[in-house]
Design an enzyme around this catalytic site. Structure first.
Site, short mmCIF file in Angstrom:
data_model
loop_
_atom_site.label_atom_id
_atom_site.label_comp_id
_atom_site.label_asym_id
_atom_site.label_seq_id
_atom_site.Cartn_x
_atom_site.Cartn_y
_atom_site.Cartn_z
N HIS A 63 -8.58 -53.74 9.42
CA HIS A 63 -9.65 -54.75 9.47
C HIS A 63 -10.99 -54.12 9.84
CE1 HIS A 63 -6.49 -57.73 9.18
NE2 HIS A 63 -5.92 -57.29 10.29
N ALA A 100 -6.75 -63.04 17.36
CA ALA A 100 -6.85 -62.10 16.23
C ALA A 100 -5.50 -61.49 15.86
CB ALA A 100 -7.85 -61.00 16.56
N TYR A 106 -2.49 -52.10 10.15
CA TYR A 106 -3.65 -52.97 9.89
C TYR A 106 -4.88 -52.29 10.47
CZ TYR A 106 -0.56 -56.83 8.65
OH TYR A 106 0.37 -57.62 8.03
N LYS A 142 -15.32 -66.40 18.11
CA LYS A 142 -15.25 -65.04 18.64
C LYS A 142 -13.79 -64.78 18.99
CE LYS A 142 -16.43 -66.03 23.48
NZ LYS A 142 -16.70 -67.32 23.90
N ASP A 173 -9.65 -62.12 12.21
CA ASP A 173 -9.46 -60.66 12.12
C ASP A 173 -10.43 -60.03 11.12
OD1 ASP A 173 -8.22 -61.78 9.95
OD2 ASP A 173 -6.41 -60.57 10.08
N VAL A 200 -8.04 -68.56 11.72
CA VAL A 200 -7.08 -67.47 11.44
C VAL A 200 -7.81 -66.26 10.86
CG1 VAL A 200 -4.92 -66.86 10.27
CG2 VAL A 200 -5.30 -69.22 11.01
N GLU A 213 -3.82 -54.35 5.08
CA GLU A 213 -4.40 -55.58 4.53
C GLU A 213 -5.09 -55.40 3.19
OE1 GLU A 213 -5.52 -54.05 7.24
OE2 GLU A 213 -7.72 -53.89 7.16
N LYS A 237 -1.11 -53.10 14.86
CA LYS A 237 -2.52 -53.46 15.00
C LYS A 237 -3.43 -52.25 14.83
CE LYS A 237 -4.08 -56.85 15.37
NZ LYS A 237 -4.35 -57.78 14.22
N ARG A 250 4.76 -56.70 18.90
CA ARG A 250 5.33 -56.20 17.65
C ARG A 250 5.44 -54.68 17.73
NH1 ARG A 250 1.28 -58.87 13.36
NH2 ARG A 250 -0.07 -58.76 15.19
N LEU A 296 -10.31 -65.69 2.68
CA LEU A 296 -10.35 -64.22 2.66
C LEU A 296 -11.07 -63.74 1.41
CD1 LEU A 296 -9.49 -61.41 3.75
CD2 LEU A 296 -7.42 -61.63 2.40
N1 LIG Z 1 -5.47 -64.03 13.06
C1 LIG Z 1 -4.34 -63.48 12.66
O1 LIG Z 1 -3.48 -63.16 13.47
C2 LIG Z 1 -4.07 -63.29 11.21
C3 LIG Z 1 -5.09 -63.40 10.33
N2 LIG Z 1 -4.89 -63.32 8.99
C4 LIG Z 1 -6.08 -63.49 8.15
O2 LIG Z 1 -6.10 -64.76 7.52
C5 LIG Z 1 -7.03 -64.70 6.43
C6 LIG Z 1 -6.42 -65.35 5.19
O3 LIG Z 1 -5.38 -64.52 4.69
P1 LIG Z 1 -4.50 -64.91 3.40
O4 LIG Z 1 -4.20 -66.35 3.38
O5 LIG Z 1 -3.38 -63.94 3.35
O6 LIG Z 1 -5.51 -64.58 2.23
P2 LIG Z 1 -5.37 -65.04 0.68
O7 LIG Z 1 -6.13 -64.04 -0.10
O8 LIG Z 1 -3.94 -65.32 0.35
O9 LIG Z 1 -6.11 -66.44 0.66
C7 LIG Z 1 -7.50 -66.58 0.87
C8 LIG Z 1 -7.96 -67.78 0.11
O10 LIG Z 1 -9.33 -68.05 0.50
C9 LIG Z 1 -9.94 -68.60 -0.64
N3 LIG Z 1 -11.39 -68.61 -0.43
C10 LIG Z 1 -12.28 -67.59 -0.50
N4 LIG Z 1 -13.52 -68.06 -0.27
C11 LIG Z 1 -13.41 -69.40 -0.05
C12 LIG Z 1 -14.32 -70.45 0.25
N5 LIG Z 1 -15.64 -70.22 0.33
N6 LIG Z 1 -13.83 -71.71 0.43
C13 LIG Z 1 -12.51 -71.95 0.34
N7 LIG Z 1 -11.60 -71.01 0.05
C14 LIG Z 1 -12.05 -69.75 -0.14
C15 LIG Z 1 -9.46 -67.72 -1.78
O11 LIG Z 1 -9.67 -68.34 -3.04
C16 LIG Z 1 -7.97 -67.59 -1.42
O12 LIG Z 1 -7.18 -68.59 -2.05
C17 LIG Z 1 -7.36 -63.21 6.28
O13 LIG Z 1 -8.58 -62.91 6.89
C18 LIG Z 1 -6.23 -62.53 7.01
O14 LIG Z 1 -6.56 -61.22 7.43
C19 LIG Z 1 -3.64 -63.10 8.47
C20 LIG Z 1 -2.57 -62.94 9.31
C21 LIG Z 1 -2.72 -62.97 10.76
C1 LIG Z 2 -2.86 -59.47 9.93
C2 LIG Z 2 -3.09 -59.29 11.36
O1 LIG Z 2 -4.20 -59.09 11.77
C3 LIG Z 2 -1.99 -59.36 12.28
O2 LIG Z 2 -0.87 -59.56 11.84
O3 LIG Z 2 -2.20 -59.22 13.50
#
Ligand SMILES: NC(=O)C1=CN([C@@H]2O[C@H](COP(=O)(O)OP(=O)(O)OC[C@H]3O[C@@H](n4cnc5c(N)ncnc54)[C@H](O)[C@@H]3O)[C@@H](O)[C@H]2O)C=CC1
Ligand SMILES: CC(=O)C(=O)O
Ligand SMILES: [Mg+2]
Length: 380
Positions: A96, A299, A94, A279, A270, A267, A118, A75, A15, A240
Site C-alpha cells: 500500500h 487499516a 502487502y 484517518k 489502507d 475499509v 495488492e 502487513k 496474522r 479502489l
Molecule cells: N482496511 C482493511 O483492512 C482492508 C482494506 N481493503 C481495501 O478495500 C478497498 C476495496 O478493495 P476491493 O473491494 O478488493 O477492490 P475492488 O477493485 O474489488 O472494488 C473496488 C470497486 O470500487 C469501484 N469504484 C471506483 N471508484 C468508484 C467511485 N467513485 N464510486 C463508486 N465506486 C467506485 C470500482 O468500480 C470497483 O468495483 C481497497 O482499498 C483495499 O485495499 C481490503 C482488505 C482489507
Molecule cells: C489488505 C490489507 O490491508 C490487509 O489485509 O490488512
C-alpha cells in the site's frame, strides 16, 4: 531458496505470512523455511506445527531478515523491518505504497525487490491476493458497523435489521467490488435496507442479478453519494483505483450533515481512505468521532479474525511464492505478467506507475528494471 517468515509487529496483527500447510508446500518443492518463534502461536499455529511441516524456528526477526532470500509477510514492513532489508532480497507482502511516502522511501533505499500483494492481477481483471482479505474485511465491515451503532459504542442505537413494526437501518456501500459485495451480502442477510454505489455499470448489472432485487444498485455520482449518505445509519467505503490513493468521495460537508450517531466504516483506509475525515485507526482504538459521526478506519481489519484470514491469505499467496522460490523472483515475474504487476519497487527504482506518479518518483517499467538488474546477485 531460503524463505523467512517473521512475526508480524503491527498493532494487534496476529496474522502470519505462512500457515504450517504453506510451509509444507514450499518444503515439498525443495526449499528451506525459517519461521520466527511464536509467529503463529496466537492463532493456534504452534511452533511444533511449523516444525512438523519442515520449518526451522528462529528466535529473532533480525536473524530471519539477515539470512532469508525471500521474506514472506502480511502487513507492510514497519520502519524497523525496512531497515533490515538488503539489495537483492525479495519482500513479498502487502505494501500500500501510494499513501505512504516514508515506507516507499525506505524500500527504495533498501535495494530490495518488493512485490505488493495488492497489485498482483489475474486473467479476469481481479486482484487475487487482495481478494481474500477484501472478502474478510467486507464481511467484517457490517459486523463492526452494527456493533458501533450500539449506544454504548457511541452509535445512534439502531439495530441493522429492525424488528417487526420498526423499519430496518439504512446501509450505504460505496464501491461494489469484492469488499462492497461481501458487505452487501452481510447487510442484506441481517435484514438491513441496503444501497450499493459503483461507477461501473457492468458491475451494477451483475450485482442486480446476483442479489435479485434485495439490493438497490445505484450509479455513483456526487449527487447519489450525498443523497444516500444523508439518510444512512451506516456507510461502508469500499472503492479502489488499483495502486492509487483512494478518491475522497464523502466530504467533510456531507459528514457534518449526516445523522448524529451514524457510523462510517472506511475499509479503503489502507489506500488513504475514501472519506475526507478518515484517518487510520487500530484494533486497540478502532473509532473516533467527527461531527457526531462514528468513524471506524482500521487499516488491518482482517487482523481481527487472524486465523481465518491467515488461512485465506496463504491459499492465495502460495502458488506465487512457490513460483518465486522455484525460479527466482526475476524469472518468475518475467514468465508471468500478473505477478510482474505486483512489482512496486526493485533495486532502488519505483516500478509501479500509480505509486511513482503520486509520490513524485521516476517511473521505471517493471520489465526494464528487472532486465537492467538481472546481472546483480539474486536468489534462485
Ligand atoms: N482496511 C482493511 O483492512 C482492508 C482494506 N481493503 C481495501 O478495500 C478497498 C476495496 O478493495 P476491493 O473491494 O478488493 O477492490 P475492488 O477493485 O474489488 O472494488 C473496488 C470497486 O470500487 C469501484 N469504484 C471506483 N471508484 C468508484 C467511485 N467513485 N464510486 C463508486 N465506486 C467506485 C470500482 O468500480 C470497483 O468495483 C481497497 O482499498 C483495499 O485495499 C481490503 C482488505 C482489507
Ligand atoms: C489488505 C490489507 O490491508 C490487509 O489485509 O490488512
Ligand atoms: Mg452531524
Amino acid at each position: 531458496m531460503l524463505v523467512g517468515v517473521p512475526k508480524e509487529i503491527k498493532n494487534h496483527e496476529y496474522r502470519v505470512g505462512l500457515t504450517p500447510a504453506g510451509v509444507r508446500e514450499l518444503v515439498a518443492n525443495g526449499h528451506d523455511v525459517i519461521v520466527e518463534t511464536q509467529a503463529g502461536a496466537a492463532i493456534g499455529f504452534a511452533n511444533e506445527q511449523y516444525e512438523a511441516a519442515g520449518a526451522t524456528m528462529i528466535d529473532t526477526a533480525a536473524e530471519i531478515f539477515a539470512t532469508a532470500e525471500m521474506i514472506i509477510k502480511v502487513k507492510e514492513p514497519q520502519p524497523v523491518e525496512c531497515e533490515m532489508l538488503r539489495p537483492g532480497q525479495i519482500l513479498y507482502t502487502y505494501l500500500h505504497l501510494a499513501p505512504d511516502p516514508k515506507q516507499t522511501e525506505l524500500l527504495v533505499k533498501s535495494g530490495a525487490t518488493c512485490i505488493a500483494y495488492e497489485t498482483v492481477t489475474d486473467a479476469r481483471g481481479g486482484l487475487p491476493l487482495l481478494a481474500p482479505m477484501s472478502e474478510v474485511a467486507g464481511r467484517m465491515s457490517i459486523q463492526a458497523g452494527a456493533h458501533h451503532l450500539e449506544k454504548a459504542q457511541g452509535g445512534l442505537g439502531t439495530l441493522l435489521g429492525g424488528v417487526p413494526g420498526v423499519a430496518p437501518a439504512k446501509v450505504l456501500v460505496i464501491g461494489g467490488g469484492v469488499v462492497g459485495t461481501q458487505a452487501a451480502r452481510m447487510a442484506v442477510g441481517m435484514g438491513a435496507d441496503v444501497t450499493i454505489l459503483d461507477r461501473s455499470l457492468p458491475r451494477l448489472r451483475e450485482l442486480d442479478v446476483e442479489f435479485g432485487g434485495r439490493l438497490k444498485c445505484v450509479y455513483s455520482t456526487v449527487e447519489a453519494i450525498e443523497e444516500y449518505a444523508l439518510e444512512a445509519d451506516l456507510v461502508v467505503g469500499a472503492v479502489l483505483i488499483p495502486g492509487a490513493a483512494a478518491p475522497k468521495l464523502l466530504t467533510r460537508d456531507i459528514i457534518s450533515r449526516m445523522k448524529d450517531g451514524a457510523v462510517v466504516v472506511d475499509v479503503a483506509i489502507d489506500q488513504g481512505g475514501c472519506f475526507e475525515t478518515s484517518k487510520a485507526t487500530t484494533h486497540q482504538e478502532p473509532t473516533y468521532v467527527v461531527d457526531g459521526v462514528v468513524h471506524y478506519c482500521v487499516a488491518n481489519m482482517p487482523g481481527g479474525v487472524a486465523r481465518t484470514s491467515t488461512m485465506a491469505l496463504t491459499n492465495a499467496t502460495m502458488p506465487f511464492a512457490v513460483a518465486i522460490a522455484n525460479k527466482g523472483a526475476a524469472q518468475a515475474m518475467l514468465d508471468d505478467q500478473h505477478l510482474l504487476n505486483g512489482l512496486n519497487v526493485h533495486a532502488g527504482q519505483v516500478t509501479y506507475q500509480a505509486v511513482a506518479d503520486v509520490l513524485g518518483y521516476d517511473y521505471v517499467p517493471a520489465t526494464e528494471a528487472l532486465l537492467a538488474n538481472q546481472s546483480k546477485p539474486e536468489a534462485a
